[in-house]
Scaffold this motif. Structure first.
Motif, PDB file in Angstrom:
ATOM      1  N   SER A  46      52.432  50.683  82.104  1.00 40.68           N
ATOM      2  CA  SER A  46      51.574  51.641  82.797  1.00 40.68           C
ATOM      3  C   SER A  46      52.053  51.765  84.249  1.00 40.68           C
ATOM      4  O   SER A  46      52.591  50.807  84.826  1.00 40.68           O
ATOM      5  N   ARG A  47      51.883  52.946  84.840  1.00 42.16           N
ATOM      6  CA  ARG A  47      52.320  53.167  86.214  1.00 42.16           C
ATOM      7  C   ARG A  47      51.681  52.170  87.171  1.00 42.16           C
ATOM      8  O   ARG A  47      52.375  51.572  88.009  1.00 42.16           O
ATOM      9  N   LYS A  69      60.813  69.517  84.709  1.00 38.06           N
ATOM     10  CA  LYS A  69      60.336  70.645  83.908  1.00 38.06           C
ATOM     11  C   LYS A  69      59.496  70.212  82.719  1.00 38.06           C
ATOM     12  O   LYS A  69      58.617  70.937  82.283  1.00 38.06           O
ATOM     13  N   ASN A  70      59.751  69.025  82.181  1.00 39.87           N
ATOM     14  CA  ASN A  70      58.979  68.556  81.030  1.00 39.87           C
ATOM     15  C   ASN A  70      57.655  67.916  81.436  1.00 39.87           C
ATOM     16  O   ASN A  70      56.941  67.386  80.597  1.00 39.87           O
ATOM     17  N   GLY A  71      57.327  67.943  82.724  1.00 39.96           N
ATOM     18  CA  GLY A  71      56.072  67.386  83.206  1.00 39.96           C
ATOM     19  C   GLY A  71      56.164  65.943  83.661  1.00 39.96           C
ATOM     20  O   GLY A  71      55.191  65.396  84.166  1.00 39.96           O
ATOM     21  N   SER A  72      57.314  65.315  83.492  1.00 45.10           N
ATOM     22  CA  SER A  72      57.499  63.932  83.952  1.00 45.10           C
ATOM     23  C   SER A  72      57.547  63.893  85.474  1.00 45.10           C
ATOM     24  O   SER A  72      58.020  64.816  86.117  1.00 45.10           O
ATOM     25  N   VAL A  73      57.070  62.804  86.027  1.00 52.03           N
ATOM     26  CA  VAL A  73      57.149  62.582  87.469  1.00 52.03           C
ATOM     27  C   VAL A  73      58.249  61.560  87.717  1.00 52.03           C
ATOM     28  O   VAL A  73      58.259  60.489  87.118  1.00 52.03           O
ATOM     29  N   VAL A  74      59.189  61.912  88.577  1.00 50.09           N
ATOM     30  CA  VAL A  74      60.293  61.032  88.942  1.00 50.09           C
ATOM     31  C   VAL A  74      60.000  60.512  90.342  1.00 50.09           C
ATOM     32  O   VAL A  74      59.737  61.291  91.256  1.00 50.09           O
ATOM     33  N   GLU A  75      60.018  59.186  90.506  1.00 48.64           N
ATOM     34  CA  GLU A  75      59.704  58.581  91.802  1.00 48.64           C
ATOM     35  C   GLU A  75      60.811  57.638  92.255  1.00 48.64           C
ATOM     36  O   GLU A  75      61.422  56.965  91.429  1.00 48.64           O
ATOM     37  N   SER A  90      57.647  58.723  85.049  1.00 48.70           N
ATOM     38  CA  SER A  90      56.348  58.608  84.390  1.00 48.70           C
ATOM     39  C   SER A  90      56.147  59.825  83.497  1.00 48.70           C
ATOM     40  O   SER A  90      56.239  60.963  83.956  1.00 48.70           O
ATOM     41  N   GLN A  91      55.883  59.577  82.227  1.00 51.45           N
ATOM     42  CA  GLN A  91      55.673  60.653  81.257  1.00 51.45           C
ATOM     43  C   GLN A  91      54.228  61.130  81.324  1.00 51.45           C
ATOM     44  O   GLN A  91      53.324  60.336  81.566  1.00 51.45           O
ATOM     45  N   PRO A  92      53.996  62.433  81.072  1.00 55.39           N
ATOM     46  CA  PRO A  92      52.603  62.904  81.037  1.00 55.39           C
ATOM     47  C   PRO A  92      51.857  62.185  79.918  1.00 55.39           C
ATOM     48  O   PRO A  92      52.345  62.109  78.798  1.00 55.39           O
ATOM     49  N   ASN A  93      50.723  61.640  80.212  1.00 50.08           N
ATOM     50  CA  ASN A  93      49.901  60.935  79.226  1.00 50.08           C
ATOM     51  C   ASN A  93      50.666  59.840  78.498  1.00 50.08           C
ATOM     52  O   ASN A  93      50.446  59.594  77.317  1.00 50.08           O
ATOM     53  N   GLY A  94      51.606  59.218  79.184  1.00 43.70           N
ATOM     54  CA  GLY A  94      52.398  58.176  78.544  1.00 43.70           C
ATOM     55  C   GLY A  94      52.805  57.117  79.531  1.00 43.70           C
ATOM     56  O   GLY A  94      52.278  57.033  80.637  1.00 43.70           O
ATOM     57  N   PRO A  95      53.781  56.305  79.137  1.00 44.70           N
ATOM     58  CA  PRO A  95      54.198  55.192  79.996  1.00 44.70           C
ATOM     59  C   PRO A  95      55.078  55.631  81.157  1.00 44.70           C
ATOM     60  O   PRO A  95      55.580  56.752  81.192  1.00 44.70           O
TER      61      PRO A  95
END
Length: 119
Positions: A46-47, A69-75, A90-95
């Motif tokens: 989890s984030r 573009k796929n909704g993932s957040v890159v940090e 971080s994937q949307p609604n995922g790990p």
């Protein structure tokens, strides 16, 4: 190694620079994820748990992010002194997964071909 077109800065980035950094991070993540998959499963959790571990172990905190573009957040997370850094997706609604980590983070400021400051 030459720093062609770049110079080191220690100031806080403005919004335009954050967008540029975010776009670069998306590209890094796109190339890092397949490499991590080939080497074995990337470390995912989890984030909040990953942020807690990186803060406790390495004193790292987020310094830049971008939306893929796929909704993932890159940090990108770094320690205050830049000694260590981590890239997390971080994937949307995922790990959230660690896709790259290393030492010696330095922020670069892009300088245009004629010496003018870039965004």
């Amino acid at each position: 190694m030459s720093n062609q077109g770049f110079k080191l800065v220690k100031s806080r980035p403005d919004l335009a620079r954050i967008k540029v950094i975010g776009a670069a991070l998306v590209l890094v993540a796109m190339f890092s994820i397949p490499a991590a998959a080939e080497a074995g499963s990337p470390l995912c959790a989890s984030r909040p748990e990953i942020l807690k571990q990186l803060s406790t172990r390495f004193k790292e905190a987020p310094v830049a992010l971008g939306l893929a573009k796929n909704g993932s957040v890159v940090e990108v997370l770094t320690s205050d002194d830049g000694e260590t850094w981590t890239i997390m997706v971080s994937q949307p609604n995922g790990p959230s997964c660690l896709v790259a980590a290393g030492e010696g983070w330095e922020e670069l400021k892009r300088v245009g071909a004629k010496g003018e400051r870039g965004a």
